[in-house]
Design a protein around this motif. Structure first.
Motif, PDB file in Angstrom:
ATOM      1  N   UNK A 137     -54.008 -21.419 134.995  1.00 17.67           N
ATOM      2  CA  UNK A 137     -53.373 -21.863 136.312  1.00 17.67           C
ATOM      3  C   UNK A 137     -52.072 -22.370 135.922  1.00 17.67           C
ATOM      4  N   UNK A 138     -51.975 -23.251 134.704  1.00 14.66           N
ATOM      5  CA  UNK A 138     -50.848 -23.845 134.351  1.00 14.66           C
ATOM      6  C   UNK A 138     -49.827 -22.718 133.959  1.00 14.66           C
ATOM      7  N   UNK A 139     -50.287 -21.556 133.038  1.00 12.08           N
ATOM      8  CA  UNK A 139     -49.607 -20.796 132.638  1.00 12.08           C
ATOM      9  C   UNK A 139     -49.132 -19.708 133.661  1.00 12.08           C
ATOM     10  N   UNK A 140     -49.957 -19.672 134.786  1.00 13.50           N
ATOM     11  CA  UNK A 140     -49.314 -18.525 135.850  1.00 13.50           C
ATOM     12  C   UNK A 140     -48.389 -19.490 136.696  1.00 13.50           C
ATOM     13  N   UNK A 141     -48.391 -20.729 136.748  1.00 14.87           N
ATOM     14  CA  UNK A 141     -47.561 -21.707 137.545  1.00 14.87           C
ATOM     15  C   UNK A 141     -46.126 -21.488 136.815  1.00 14.87           C
ATOM     16  N   UNK A 142     -46.193 -21.747 135.316  1.00 12.60           N
ATOM     17  CA  UNK A 142     -44.813 -21.780 134.475  1.00 12.60           C
ATOM     18  C   UNK A 142     -44.108 -20.373 134.629  1.00 12.60           C
TER      19      UNK A 142
END
Length: 122
Positions: free
Chosen positions: A2-7
């Motif tokens: 999720x953090x990778x997609x957000x970034x």
């Protein structure tokens, strides 16, 4: 994940904003050069109505300075100072609004002069 997609989404948004800002700067340059062209054409039409003796009296250097140097000096103001100056004024406003949205006390503290922000009893 999720953090990778957000970034990745944040980076894509920043790239789109960067492209829009570059397009805006190119648009300001285009409008500035059109304004300079219109100024030169207007000056030319006024010059064509002057008597030949008045034109020869001033000399070629005066007219060259007026048509090229004086009008070209306005390009910096029209193409850079106005659009970049407005964006430079918007940044502190956005930061100040973000401080108020984060914590209203932080916003009030940032609006106070710096000598009041460091009270010894706080």
């Amino acid at each position: 994940m999720e953090e990778t997609l957000f970034n990745a989404g944040a980076m894509a948004l920043c790239m789109v904003l960067y492209g829009l800002l570059l397009w805006r700067l190119a648009l300001s340059h285009r409008s500035a050069y059109h304004t300079l062209e219109n100024l030169r054409l207007h000056l030319q039409s006024k010059l064509e109505k002057q008597p030949l003796g008045a034109i020869q009296e001033k000399g070629v250097g005066v007219w060259k300075k007026m048509f090229i140097d004086d009008i070209e000096s306005m390009e910096l103001l029209l193409a850079h100072a106005l659009p970049e100056g407005l964006s430079n004024l918007a940044v502190p406003v956005v930061v100040f609004a973000a401080m108020f949205l984060t914590d209203w006390k932080l916003g009030l503290l940032s609006s106070a002069p710096s000598r009041w922000a460091c009270w010894p009893w706080a």
